[in-house]
Design an enzyme around this catalytic site. Structure first.
Site, mmCIF file in Angstrom:
data_model
loop_
_atom_site.group_PDB
_atom_site.id
_atom_site.type_symbol
_atom_site.label_atom_id
_atom_site.label_comp_id
_atom_site.label_asym_id
_atom_site.label_seq_id
_atom_site.Cartn_x
_atom_site.Cartn_y
_atom_site.Cartn_z
ATOM 1 N N HIS A 245 0.826 -1.204 0.000
ATOM 2 C CA HIS A 245 0.000 0.000 0.000
ATOM 3 C C HIS A 245 0.865 1.262 0.000
ATOM 4 C CE1 HIS A 245 -3.663 2.318 1.408
ATOM 5 N NE2 HIS A 245 -2.707 3.102 1.887
ATOM 6 N N GLU A 246 1.840 1.318 0.906
ATOM 7 C CA GLU A 246 2.660 2.525 1.014
ATOM 8 C C GLU A 246 3.566 2.718 -0.199
ATOM 9 O OE1 GLU A 246 1.777 4.566 3.074
ATOM 10 O OE2 GLU A 246 0.725 3.347 4.555
#
Length: 334
Positions: A245-246
């Site tokens: 996600h990051e």
């Protein structure tokens, strides 16, 4: 070693354990809705988006949740803030112009191998102090490669360093982040720096966007909770997709729920094939349709939502195109 795939251009947190659980005075669904509203409101400064967030849960439900879990109840997965609308529009115009003006015969990047510098921030030796072993770092890179590989991107470990620092170990942004990154960051714009620590505030991670690199190169990178890597203890966020996600943010992607239902049919994430979503989803709510008047169910399986690691398993073709253009504009060769 960097390797890039190119195409010739033709001319022209609360702790994770509380998620999906009832809170005294609230049902499980009411608690998750309240978390969703808190996250929605905390990540944006746009009045229209904040107003839309208020429809997700009642003031009473939010007050009850906060009384039990604190003000950070909705920020458990990611604290990467939504850019102001005017900044998003500026970036979109800048990227469009850059891509349009690539000289005929020159290259736009459509994939490649990104070097990764991993910085293990610990509070002493041993896993309980955040000193994750090389085997977990390898496992995390395998997760990243499985997620990004189908779209042409791979990640290769360039180096690992380990730093014992009590302040950086619990850092969740601010002065400690600046000190940590100024001391440790390596490489240039197309090198990924990952910092693992035991961040405060119940967070799982945050990242910088490609467009921010030129103004603050040392700040560039991704920070994740050490126990979110594969085999960690941050269930249901311990399969490695916090990093997925990051890194998506680092590659230029926004949250799938950015902009909610109000901005346009595809939401405000700048991607046409991710349906609009009013607020972040938790758990794995199959069939969720938070923008009922807009076609398409919420993209709960997308890596850029807030669902459990076991629920998210995909990027979209539109997100791939956005990553390619963002990387070409702001990272390639910079």
């Amino acid at each position: 070693m960097r390797t890039w795939n190119r195409v010739l251009v033709a001319s022209g947190f609360v702790t994770a354990s509380v998620i999906g659980c009832a809170v005294d005075g609230l049902s499980e669904q009411e608690a998750d809705d309240a978390r969703s509203r808190l996250a929605c409101e905390s990540l944006t400064t746009e009045p229209q988006e904040i107003e839309e967030c208020s429809d997700v849960a009642s003031d009473a439900a939010v007050a009850e949740l906060v009384s039990r879990e604190g003000e950070d109840a909705g920020l458990h997965r990611c604290s990467t803030l939504h850019l102001p609308l005017i900044e998003r529009e500026r970036i979109d115009l800048e990227v469009a112009a850059y891509m349009q003006n690539i000289a005929p015969g020159k290259s736009a990047v459509t994939g490649g191998t990104i070097p990764v510098y991993w910085h293990v921030i610990n509070n002493g030796s041993g896993l309980a102090n955040g000193d994750i072993p090389d085997s977990q770092i390898t496992a995390q890179l395998n997760v990243l490669n499985a997620a990004y590989g189908p779209w042409g991107w791979q990640f290769s470990l360039a180096a690992t360093d380990r730093t014992t620092n009590a302040s950086w170990y619990t850092c969740s942004g601010g002065t400690c982040e600046t000190q940590m990154k100024n001391a440790l960051r390596k490489g240039t714009a197309d090198d990924l720096n990952i910092y693992s620590n035991n961040m405060g505030g119940g967070l799982l991670g945050w990242a910088t966007f490609p467009s921010s690199y030129a103004s603050n190169p040392k700040n560039d990178g991704v920070v994740i909770l050490y126990s979110s890597v594969p085999g960690g203890t941050a269930a249901p966020y311990n399969l490695g997709d916090t990093a997925t996600h990051e890194v998506g943010h680092w590659m230029g992607l926004y949250h799938t729920f950015q902009g909610g239902c109000a901005r346009k049919a595809s939401g405000g994430d700048g991607v046409a094939d991710t349906p609009a979503e009013k607020s972040p989803a938790y758990g794995c709510p199959v069939g969720r349709n938070s923008c009922a008047n807009i076609a398409g169910l919420d993209p709960i399986e997308n890596f850029m939502d807030y669902t459990d690691d076991s629920c998210m398993d995909r990027f979209s073709a539109g997100q791939d195109a956005r990553m390619d253009s963002m990387f070409t504009t702001y990272r390639f060769g910079k």
